[in-house]
Scaffold this motif. Structure first.
Motif, PDB file in Angstrom:
ATOM      1  N   ASP A 233      23.484  -8.442   0.227  1.00  0.00           N
ATOM      2  CA  ASP A 233      24.425  -8.529   1.355  1.00  0.00           C
ATOM      3  C   ASP A 233      25.108  -7.188   1.636  1.00  0.00           C
ATOM      4  OD1 ASP A 233      26.244  -8.233  -0.711  1.00  0.00           O
ATOM      5  OD2 ASP A 233      27.064 -10.263  -0.562  1.00  0.00           O
ATOM      6  N   GLY A 234      24.581  -6.128   1.040  1.00  0.00           N
ATOM      7  CA  GLY A 234      25.169  -4.815   1.224  1.00  0.00           C
ATOM      8  C   GLY A 234      26.176  -4.431   0.156  1.00  0.00           C
ATOM      9  N   PHE A 235      26.702  -5.445  -0.548  1.00  0.00           N
ATOM     10  CA  PHE A 235      27.748  -5.212  -1.539  1.00  0.00           C
ATOM     11  C   PHE A 235      27.341  -5.628  -2.959  1.00  0.00           C
ATOM     12  CE2 PHE A 235      29.704  -6.141   2.556  1.00  0.00           C
ATOM     13  CZ  PHE A 235      30.537  -5.047   2.733  1.00  0.00           C
ATOM     14  N   ASN A 236      26.349  -6.489  -3.098  1.00  0.00           N
ATOM     15  CA  ASN A 236      26.090  -7.109  -4.396  1.00  0.00           C
ATOM     16  C   ASN A 236      24.942  -6.487  -5.179  1.00  0.00           C
ATOM     17  OD1 ASN A 236      23.946  -8.001  -2.856  1.00  0.00           O
ATOM     18  ND2 ASN A 236      24.361 -10.193  -3.116  1.00  0.00           N
ATOM     19  N   ILE A 237      24.451  -5.325  -4.772  1.00  0.00           N
ATOM     20  CA  ILE A 237      23.393  -4.660  -5.528  1.00  0.00           C
ATOM     21  C   ILE A 237      23.867  -4.358  -6.946  1.00  0.00           C
ATOM     22  CG2 ILE A 237      24.069  -2.356  -4.699  1.00  0.00           C
ATOM     23  CD1 ILE A 237      21.059  -1.647  -4.675  1.00  0.00           C
ATOM     24  N   ASN A 238      23.071  -4.762  -7.929  1.00  0.00           N
ATOM     25  CA  ASN A 238      23.353  -4.551  -9.365  1.00  0.00           C
ATOM     26  C   ASN A 238      24.564  -5.330  -9.879  1.00  0.00           C
ATOM     27  OD1 ASN A 238      21.251  -2.523  -9.682  1.00  0.00           O
ATOM     28  ND2 ASN A 238      22.627  -1.095  -8.632  1.00  0.00           N
ATOM     29  N   ARG A 239      25.166  -6.170  -9.061  1.00  0.00           N
ATOM     30  CA  ARG A 239      26.369  -6.894  -9.500  1.00  0.00           C
ATOM     31  C   ARG A 239      25.962  -8.141 -10.286  1.00  0.00           C
ATOM     32  NH1 ARG A 239      29.942  -9.290  -4.943  1.00  0.00           N
ATOM     33  NH2 ARG A 239      30.330  -7.073  -4.449  1.00  0.00           N
ATOM     34  N   ASP A 240      26.156  -8.107 -11.582  1.00  0.00           N
ATOM     35  CA  ASP A 240      25.862  -9.230 -12.487  1.00  0.00           C
ATOM     36  C   ASP A 240      24.388  -9.617 -12.480  1.00  0.00           C
ATOM     37  OD1 ASP A 240      28.605  -9.394 -13.118  1.00  0.00           O
ATOM     38  OD2 ASP A 240      28.976 -10.706 -11.401  1.00  0.00           O
ATOM     39  N   VAL A 241      23.527  -8.740 -12.002  1.00  0.00           N
ATOM     40  CA  VAL A 241      22.084  -8.965 -12.018  1.00  0.00           C
ATOM     41  C   VAL A 241      21.400  -7.624 -12.274  1.00  0.00           C
ATOM     42  CG1 VAL A 241      21.956 -11.021 -10.536  1.00  0.00           C
ATOM     43  CG2 VAL A 241      22.076  -8.752  -9.491  1.00  0.00           C
ATOM     44  N   LEU A 264      14.549  -5.646 -12.729  1.00  0.00           N
ATOM     45  CA  LEU A 264      14.488  -4.329 -12.121  1.00  0.00           C
ATOM     46  C   LEU A 264      15.903  -3.830 -11.848  1.00  0.00           C
ATOM     47  CD1 LEU A 264      11.684  -5.184  -9.545  1.00  0.00           C
ATOM     48  CD2 LEU A 264      11.400  -4.118 -11.788  1.00  0.00           C
ATOM     49  N   ASP A 265      16.055  -2.556 -11.548  1.00  0.00           N
ATOM     50  CA  ASP A 265      17.353  -2.048 -11.130  1.00  0.00           C
ATOM     51  C   ASP A 265      17.368  -1.918  -9.609  1.00  0.00           C
ATOM     52  OD1 ASP A 265      15.707   0.171 -10.888  1.00  0.00           O
ATOM     53  OD2 ASP A 265      17.224   1.590 -11.548  1.00  0.00           O
ATOM     54  N   GLY A 266      18.440  -1.341  -9.072  1.00  0.00           N
ATOM     55  CA  GLY A 266      18.658  -1.348  -7.631  1.00  0.00           C
ATOM     56  C   GLY A 266      17.563  -0.715  -6.813  1.00  0.00           C
ATOM     57  N   ASP A 267      16.900   0.321  -7.356  1.00  0.00           N
ATOM     58  CA  ASP A 267      15.810   0.948  -6.602  1.00  0.00           C
ATOM     59  C   ASP A 267      14.458   0.713  -7.253  1.00  0.00           C
ATOM     60  OD1 ASP A 267      16.242   2.669  -8.761  1.00  0.00           O
ATOM     61  OD2 ASP A 267      15.752   4.459  -7.612  1.00  0.00           O
ATOM     62  N   ALA A 268      14.424  -0.126  -8.300  1.00  0.00           N
ATOM     63  CA  ALA A 268      13.181  -0.637  -8.903  1.00  0.00           C
ATOM     64  C   ALA A 268      12.332   0.436  -9.568  1.00  0.00           C
ATOM     65  CB  ALA A 268      12.351  -1.401  -7.868  1.00  0.00           C
ATOM     66  N   ASP A 269      12.953   1.522 -10.037  1.00  0.00           N
ATOM     67  CA  ASP A 269      12.162   2.497 -10.780  1.00  0.00           C
ATOM     68  C   ASP A 269      12.301   2.312 -12.286  1.00  0.00           C
ATOM     69  OD1 ASP A 269      14.743   3.457 -11.113  1.00  0.00           O
ATOM     70  OD2 ASP A 269      14.264   5.528 -10.576  1.00  0.00           O
ATOM     71  N   ARG A 270      13.085   1.316 -12.711  1.00  0.00           N
ATOM     72  CA  ARG A 270      13.176   0.997 -14.130  1.00  0.00           C
ATOM     73  C   ARG A 270      13.083  -0.511 -14.322  1.00  0.00           C
ATOM     74  NH1 ARG A 270      19.082   2.334 -16.505  1.00  0.00           N
ATOM     75  NH2 ARG A 270      18.818   4.309 -15.421  1.00  0.00           N
ATOM     76  N   VAL A 271      12.745  -0.923 -15.540  1.00  0.00           N
ATOM     77  CA  VAL A 271      12.551  -2.340 -15.836  1.00  0.00           C
ATOM     78  C   VAL A 271      12.998  -2.639 -17.259  1.00  0.00           C
ATOM     79  CG1 VAL A 271      10.168  -2.000 -16.642  1.00  0.00           C
ATOM     80  CG2 VAL A 271      10.882  -4.246 -15.770  1.00  0.00           C
ATOM     81  N   ILE A 272      13.586  -3.817 -17.422  1.00  0.00           N
ATOM     82  CA  ILE A 272      13.879  -4.375 -18.736  1.00  0.00           C
ATOM     83  C   ILE A 272      13.210  -5.741 -18.789  1.00  0.00           C
ATOM     84  CG2 ILE A 272      15.691  -5.285 -20.252  1.00  0.00           C
ATOM     85  CD1 ILE A 272      15.614  -2.267 -20.214  1.00  0.00           C
ATOM     86  N   ILE A 273      12.621  -6.067 -19.921  1.00  0.00           N
ATOM     87  CA  ILE A 273      11.891  -7.325 -20.083  1.00  0.00           C
ATOM     88  C   ILE A 273      12.707  -8.285 -20.946  1.00  0.00           C
ATOM     89  CG2 ILE A 273       9.790  -8.374 -21.027  1.00  0.00           C
ATOM     90  CD1 ILE A 273       9.310  -6.700 -18.501  1.00  0.00           C
ATOM     91  N   VAL A 274      12.585  -9.581 -20.663  1.00  0.00           N
ATOM     92  CA  VAL A 274      13.109 -10.642 -21.522  1.00  0.00           C
ATOM     93  C   VAL A 274      11.922 -11.491 -21.966  1.00  0.00           C
ATOM     94  CG1 VAL A 274      14.560 -12.699 -21.631  1.00  0.00           C
ATOM     95  CG2 VAL A 274      15.364 -10.671 -20.398  1.00  0.00           C
ATOM     96  N   ASP A 275      11.753 -11.656 -23.278  1.00  0.00           N
ATOM     97  CA  ASP A 275      10.607 -12.431 -23.756  1.00  0.00           C
ATOM     98  C   ASP A 275      10.873 -13.923 -23.636  1.00  0.00           C
ATOM     99  OD1 ASP A 275      12.060 -13.339 -25.997  1.00  0.00           O
ATOM    100  OD2 ASP A 275      11.232 -11.820 -27.331  1.00  0.00           O
ATOM    101  N   GLU A 276       9.888 -14.729 -24.009  1.00  0.00           N
ATOM    102  CA  GLU A 276       9.978 -16.180 -23.810  1.00  0.00           C
ATOM    103  C   GLU A 276      11.069 -16.824 -24.661  1.00  0.00           C
ATOM    104  OE1 GLU A 276       7.542 -15.785 -27.475  1.00  0.00           O
ATOM    105  OE2 GLU A 276       7.700 -14.676 -25.582  1.00  0.00           O
TER     106      GLU A 276
END
Length: 473
Positions: A233-241, A264-276
């Motif tokens: 919404d223009g304001f919620n990038i990276n906020r609690d996600v 992913l992060d706000g511009d999707a050049d990094r990633v963190i994984i969560v396993d099962e």
């Protein structure tokens, strides 16, 4: 570069004095483009000047010159986008507007669309109040320090006599097909016969640049996709996600009993994984898993990977056990990539989740990195937790010391303490002291087999730097 073995080491990258000199030399660019508070640091005036300066510098040859501009979902992106358009067109460069697109997509499209320059408007994992400008050359790679310094010189110059005549102004238009192009590019990084059928995947797009393309790419590959962080919404990038706030992803993976979570992060050049099982997998573990698979398949161009001084010593020990080296650089994905290109490595990255694979992309690509892990999961027919639990992670303590910008901290006050700390860590310890690339902070990281000892050593060094900062005030 860190030496092999388990001896203690002290790494400083770079010294505080060198950082001050670098700050004085570089007025705008930091470790990853230009970044700051929107409409305060990153103003329309600055964006216009960046467009003019970069546009003039990259007009080489007699062809019609073009630049692609992408952005994430911050409200300030509109303001900066149109200011950049004014700057580029005023010096005769045509502009292709991509809209919200991941940083790696902008890098890829710069090269594939034969543009002279690429621009990404983003402050990555920062909150919406910040924004930034990242630049890519015609080869899709980030600009080196020397080129950025040339641009800085032009930003501060009087360019009025170099502006285009009315009949030579650039044109601007929006390109509508780029989402499909990037999705196809990402899909083609997997082996042709491989799909994701049978996998339940939760993807968290951080309400950022990949909110359309990442879920679509995973779905087209056959996965059962559950998406969060896809309502910007223009304001919620990276906020609690996103990759810097993985709690929401962990909860959703457990709730839906998914096979994997991708943040992913706000511009999707990094990633963190969560396993099962709901456990986090950072960039170190991701690199270990991919390196193991690529070594078995003979895909490593050299027997090792490139990472930064912040990567865990457990990763280094694990790779040594496989006969692979860990080459360390200063913090920043650009420095990792520079070393990879210099020495011919095809896998590297950062603990924070920037994973660089030049066989596929010219910069970190969170979606592509996740796809390479999924290829291992499918090919080995094993759960993510087993694939990624490669090494025992050593306790790693990181603390910051704030100082006033421009201060030079006394080596006499901190040097003896640092040397004593190194001696206390002894065999199996590591101490990394470095200035932040974006804030007036000294970052002190200690690592070793004994957590209590590491904590005590880090506290002693932090206290010494705090005293030095107070003395220099």
């Amino acid at each position: 570069m860190a030496r092999k073995g388990r001896g203690a080491r002290l790494e400083t990258t770079p010294p505080v004095e060198d950082k001050k000199a670098a700050d004085m030399r570089r007025a705008y660019f930091g470790t990853d483009g230009i970044r700051g508070l929107a409409n305060t640091v990153i103003t329309p005036e600055l964006a216009l000047k960046v467009g003019q300066a970069a546009g003039l510098l990259f007009q080489r040859g007699e062809h019609r010159h073009r630049v692609v501009i992408g952005k994430d979902t911050r409200l300030s992106g509109y303001m900066i986008e149109y200011a950049l358009v004014a700057g580029f067109t005023s010096v005769g460069m045509d502009v292709l507007l991509l809209g919200p697109m991941p940083t790696p997509a902008v890098a890829m499209l710069t090269r594939s669309m034969r543009c002279d320059l690429g621009v990404m408007i983003s402050a990555s994992h920062n909150p919406y109040e910040d924004n930034g400008i990242k630049l890519f050359g015609p080869d899709g790679y980030k600009l080196n320090d020397e080129v950025e310094e040339e641009i800085e010189g032009l930003i501060d110059a009087d360019l009025r006599l170099r502006l285009s005549k009315p009949d030579s102004l650039g044109r601007a238009k929006r390109i509508e097909s780029v989402h499909a192009r990037y999705i196809e590019f990402a899909k083609r990084t997997l082996p042709r016969q491989l799909d994701l059928d049978g996998l339940r995947i939760v993807v968290d797009c951080a309400n950022g640049a990949a909110y359309k393309v990442a879920p679509e790419a995973l779905w087209e590959l056959g996965a059962d996709v559950i998406s969060i962080g896809v309502e910007p919404d223009g304001f919620n990038i990276n906020r609690d996600v996103g990759s810097t706030a993985p709690a929401a992803l962990i909860a959703k993976v457990r709730e839906t009993r998914a096979d994997i979570g991708i943040a992913l992060d706000g511009d999707a050049d990094r990633v963190i994984i969560v396993d099962e099982k709901g456990h986090l997998v950072d960039g170190d573990s991701l690199m270990a898993a991919i390196a193991t698979s690529w070594r078995e398949d003979g895909r490593l161009s050299r027997p090792g990977i490139v990472a930064t001084v912040m990567s865990n010593l457990g990763l280094e020990r694990y790779l040594e056990g496989l006969g692979l080296s860990l080459v360390r650089t200063a913090v920043g994905d650009r420095y990792v990539l520079e070393r990879m290109r210099q020495d011919g490595y095809n896998l590297g990255g950062e603990q924070s989740g920037h994973i660089i694979m030049p066989d596929h992309a010219t910069t970190g690509d969170g979606l592509v990195a996740a796809l390479q892990l999924l290829a291992v999961v499918k090919g080995r027919n094993r759960p993510v937790s087993e694939i990624c639990q490669c090494f025992e992670r050593l306790p790693q303590i990181l603390k910051n010391v704030r100082y006033s910008k421009g201060q030079v901290l006394s080596e006499d006050l901190v040097g003896p303490v640092v040397e004593a700390a190194r001696q206390k860590l002894g065999s199996g310890g590591r101490l990394v002291i470095r200035p932040s690339g974006t804030e007036p902070l000294i970052r002190v990281m200690g690592e070793g087999d004994d957590r209590h000892l590491v904590e005590a050593v880090v506290d002693e060094v932090v206290e010494a730097f705090t005293r030095a900062a107070a003395a220099a005030a």
